[in-house]
Write a protein that holds these residues in place. Structure first.
Motif, short mmCIF file in Angstrom:
data_model
loop_
_atom_site.label_atom_id
_atom_site.label_comp_id
_atom_site.label_asym_id
_atom_site.label_seq_id
_atom_site.Cartn_x
_atom_site.Cartn_y
_atom_site.Cartn_z
N ARG A 188 1.08 -7.58 -15.88
CA ARG A 188 0.97 -6.20 -15.57
C ARG A 188 0.05 -5.74 -14.75
O ARG A 188 0.35 -4.86 -13.86
N CYS A 189 -1.05 -6.05 -14.82
CA CYS A 189 -2.02 -5.65 -13.94
C CYS A 189 -2.03 -5.96 -12.39
O CYS A 189 -2.27 -5.14 -11.72
N ILE A 190 -1.48 -7.38 -12.13
CA ILE A 190 -1.31 -7.53 -10.77
C ILE A 190 -0.08 -6.99 -10.27
O ILE A 190 -0.21 -6.46 -9.03
N GLY A 191 0.94 -6.58 -10.96
CA GLY A 191 1.99 -5.75 -10.71
C GLY A 191 1.64 -4.25 -10.39
O GLY A 191 1.83 -3.85 -9.16
N GLU A 192 0.60 -3.64 -11.23
CA GLU A 192 0.11 -2.41 -10.79
C GLU A 192 -0.71 -2.37 -9.51
O GLU A 192 -0.61 -1.61 -8.74
N ALA A 193 -1.55 -3.41 -9.30
CA ALA A 193 -2.19 -3.53 -8.21
C ALA A 193 -1.60 -3.63 -6.74
O ALA A 193 -1.56 -2.82 -5.83
N MET A 194 -0.10 -4.32 -6.90
CA MET A 194 0.61 -4.40 -5.80
C MET A 194 1.42 -3.06 -5.61
O MET A 194 1.74 -2.70 -4.38
N THR A 195 1.69 -2.31 -6.65
CA THR A 195 2.22 -1.15 -6.54
C THR A 195 1.35 -0.26 -5.86
O THR A 195 1.68 0.76 -4.99
N ALA A 196 0.17 -0.29 -6.25
CA ALA A 196 -1.05 0.56 -5.84
C ALA A 196 -1.13 0.56 -4.18
O ALA A 196 -1.46 1.31 -3.54
N LEU A 197 -0.96 -0.97 -3.80
CA LEU A 197 -1.22 -1.19 -2.42
C LEU A 197 -0.19 -0.45 -1.62
O LEU A 197 -0.40 0.17 -0.54
N GLU A 198 1.25 -0.51 -2.26
CA GLU A 198 2.32 0.08 -1.69
C GLU A 198 2.19 1.75 -1.46
O GLU A 198 2.38 2.39 -0.58
N THR A 199 1.64 2.04 -2.65
CA THR A 199 1.52 3.77 -2.80
C THR A 199 0.51 4.35 -2.01
O THR A 199 0.55 5.47 -1.49
N THR A 200 -0.73 3.70 -1.93
CA THR A 200 -1.93 4.16 -1.47
C THR A 200 -1.80 3.70 0.05
O THR A 200 -2.86 4.43 0.96
N LYS A 201 -1.28 2.50 0.31
CA LYS A 201 -1.52 2.07 1.75
C LYS A 201 -2.92 1.36 2.15
O LYS A 201 -3.47 1.16 3.12
N GLU A 202 -3.70 1.48 0.85
CA GLU A 202 -5.14 0.85 0.92
C GLU A 202 -5.06 -0.80 1.22
O GLU A 202 -4.89 -1.49 0.03
#
Length: 251
Positions: free
Chosen positions: A139-153
């Motif tokens: 769940r956490c690594i999935g959230e991290a990857m989603t955040a990468l796509e959302t924030t472009k960080e």
């Protein structure tokens, strides 16, 4: 100088990065203005963590958290808490890491901040995986990857993928194909960014996987050129680990 130290460290110039943070901390203390010093302390701890200098990072975080308590700064206090949890995760204190990073992320988000979330979620995933909590890790690594796509960080994108690959290898029925795909992505991103520190870590993870599959020559051919690129920082943790792996591949 703080930001340059961070960039130099990711690019693979460890000694230059450490020299920059020493100077940045010296000048921040001379300025004697709390937000400036808190900023310099936080970035210095990140550079030390990348270099694997966990004791030094902890000492700096101690100073940072004492200063945030003194000033009542929720923003820097939350960031310091997440950074403390990162060190806990990397030094085998997984249970404490889960609690600390989770609390830190909650406090961080309460300030409206989204920066660094992919990084700390990946460390949180790693800590959950070490505890055998694989659903939480996924769940956490999935959230991290989603955040990468959302924030472009993207500064930590290679590491998020590498950690995802390592997690894929941990459950009783490890998924080597999935791990290899994550490592390939980590290598591609690191090369695109010229981020030699991340490329070294991704190459080490991939080479270790290939070694375990009996592909010794392929593993050596991947890792040796990346390790050979470095001209400094051979006393830092990931370079030592890469050298040890190369030695076993040459045996």
């Amino acid at each position: 100088m703080s930001l340059r130290s961070w960039a130099l460290c990711v690019l693979g110039f460890r000694h230059a990065a450490l020299a920059d943070i020493e100077r940045a901390l010296k000048e921040a203390r001379e300025i004697d203005q709390a937000p400036t010093l808190m900023y310099a302390l936080l970035v210095a701890s990140i550079t030390h963590v990348i270099c694997g200098n966990y004791a030094e990072a902890n000492a700096i975080i101690d100073e940072l958290i004492a200063l945030t308590d003194q000033t009542g700064s929720l923003f820097w206090g939350a960031w310091g808490m997440m950074q403390r949890g990162c060190v806990l995760a990397l030094t085998g204190k997984a249970s404490d890491a889960v609690q600390t990073i989770t609390s830190g992320i909650t406090a961080w988000r309460s300030t409206g901040s989204t920066a660094m979330i992919p990084s700390y979620l990946s460390y949180l995933a790693e800590a959950h995986a070490e505890l055998g909590q694989f659903d939480n890790a996924a769940r956490c690594i999935g959230e991290a990857m989603t955040a990468l796509e959302t924030t472009k960080e993207r500064w930590h994108e290679a590491e998020v993928n590498r950690i995802a690959g390592e997690i894929a290898l941990l459950p009783p029925e490890s998924d080597m194909a999935k791990a290899e795909a994550h490592f390939e992505r980590a290598l591609a991103v690191a090369r695109e960014q010229q981020a030699k520190s991340w490329e070294l870590r991704a190459a080490t993870s991939m080479a270790r996987l290939w070694r375990d599959q009996g592909k010794h020559e392929q593993a050596r051919d991947l890792l040796a050129p990346v390790y050979g690129w470095f001209s400094e920082g051979f006393d830092t943790l990931d370079l030592k680990e890469a050298k040890t792996l190369l030695d076993t591949l040459a045996a």
